[in-house]
Design a protein around this motif. Sequence first.
Motif, PDB file in Angstrom:
ATOM      1  N   VAL A 121       0.845  -1.197   0.000  1.00  0.00           N
ATOM      2  CA  VAL A 121       0.000   0.000   0.000  1.00  0.00           C
ATOM      3  C   VAL A 121       0.881   1.249   0.000  1.00  0.00           C
ATOM      4  O   VAL A 121       0.629   2.219  -0.736  1.00  0.00           O
ATOM      5  N   SER A 122       1.949   1.231   0.825  1.00  0.00           N
ATOM      6  CA  SER A 122       2.866   2.376   0.877  1.00  0.00           C
ATOM      7  C   SER A 122       3.587   2.562  -0.454  1.00  0.00           C
ATOM      8  O   SER A 122       3.723   3.689  -0.948  1.00  0.00           O
ATOM      9  N   LEU A 123       4.054   1.474  -1.034  1.00  0.00           N
ATOM     10  CA  LEU A 123       4.783   1.574  -2.297  1.00  0.00           C
ATOM     11  C   LEU A 123       3.897   2.134  -3.407  1.00  0.00           C
ATOM     12  O   LEU A 123       4.336   2.958  -4.215  1.00  0.00           O
ATOM     13  N   LEU A 127       5.862   3.759  -6.562  1.00  0.00           N
ATOM     14  CA  LEU A 127       6.981   2.843  -6.746  1.00  0.00           C
ATOM     15  C   LEU A 127       6.449   1.478  -7.172  1.00  0.00           C
ATOM     16  O   LEU A 127       5.258   1.171  -6.987  1.00  0.00           O
ATOM     17  N   PRO A 128       7.290   0.631  -7.760  1.00  0.00           N
ATOM     18  CA  PRO A 128       6.836  -0.718  -8.131  1.00  0.00           C
ATOM     19  C   PRO A 128       6.261  -1.444  -6.917  1.00  0.00           C
ATOM     20  O   PRO A 128       6.823  -1.377  -5.821  1.00  0.00           O
ATOM     21  N   HIS A 129       5.139  -2.103  -7.131  1.00  0.00           N
ATOM     22  CA  HIS A 129       4.479  -2.772  -6.009  1.00  0.00           C
ATOM     23  C   HIS A 129       3.775  -4.035  -6.493  1.00  0.00           C
ATOM     24  O   HIS A 129       3.612  -4.260  -7.695  1.00  0.00           O
ATOM     25  N   GLU A 130       3.349  -4.857  -5.524  1.00  0.00           N
ATOM     26  CA  GLU A 130       2.623  -6.090  -5.817  1.00  0.00           C
ATOM     27  C   GLU A 130       1.356  -6.122  -4.965  1.00  0.00           C
ATOM     28  O   GLU A 130       1.053  -7.112  -4.305  1.00  0.00           O
ATOM     29  N   LEU A 131       0.628  -5.020  -4.991  1.00  0.00           N
ATOM     30  CA  LEU A 131      -0.534  -4.879  -4.111  1.00  0.00           C
ATOM     31  C   LEU A 131      -1.597  -5.929  -4.398  1.00  0.00           C
ATOM     32  O   LEU A 131      -2.131  -6.553  -3.463  1.00  0.00           O
ATOM     33  N   GLU A 132      -1.912  -6.153  -5.646  1.00  0.00           N
ATOM     34  CA  GLU A 132      -2.965  -7.119  -5.979  1.00  0.00           C
ATOM     35  C   GLU A 132      -2.562  -8.531  -5.572  1.00  0.00           C
ATOM     36  O   GLU A 132      -3.378  -9.300  -5.053  1.00  0.00           O
TER      37      GLU A 132
END
Length: 293
Positions: free
Chosen positions: A100-102, A107-112
């Motif tokens: 969530v922060s990323l 920034l690149p993230h893997e939220l899903e």
Amino acid sequence: MTEPALAHSTEFGRMYSRSLSEPPTVPSITTVIAQGATSLDGWHSHMAATAVVKDPKLPASLGNPGALRSLVKEASRASERYRDQAAERGTRVHYYCEQVSLRALDLPHELEAARTALLEHGEHQFADRFDEWWDLYQVEPLAPEITVWNDELGYAGTLDLVARINGRLCLIDYKTKNTDRDGQVKPLDDKVVMQLVAGMKAKESLVDAGKGIWEPWAYGEDPLLLGVAVGQTEVRPMRANPAVLPQHWFKFCALRRLWQTSYDVAGAGRALLPIAPPPVGAHAVRAPQTSST
């Protein structure tokens, strides 16, 4: 929660190194705090007894000593299984919070993927409640999962989040908590204050793990220290009382010295050495004493 790149599991607990090419030299914040751990014997016994009573194999095992021994042996590991499952759940929840922060920082993230992992384990409510808290408190992330170092006392650790909330700089530590019978998240342990104040007292933060590059700690000047209990029914942030921070810092320093003493004792060599009996014939013969008249 992302595994800190410089953290290593050792016989002396979790320890940190200055770079990926160097050996670990200082204990983690949580390892230091664990030096003051209280006994959990009662909890272990309760978990084992509960596992026996609730085991569906219990009725069929009565009157069968072998089956009962097997059942008891399995139940004796109930607290270990619970601890491991809680740790895995905590890792998934922390990882989601980091993503969530990323995302907020572009920034690149893997939220899903992080939310999907929670959903697959029936834990999506943690993500739902966290999202509600994040929006309600209008969290502005600055540095998620930031590794810090204090060379003066000798320790390191990784803070869950540095953020601004309502214009105030905050150091934040997430704790995944169960829900009580009233539907409220269970309270935080006071030890979170030690964890946060140790983070506040850091001297450096990590820039590049591979090259071992650090920079002066930029967030230690009068931050708000927040322990955030993340549950399935609510998220409850708690502020560390500024009046008690010196005492919790002194306790942390004392526990750090205790860790060092244990480390030094282990490296000093064997504490007990075997001793052989005297050689045969080496016993001195003493004549009996007689009283003079």
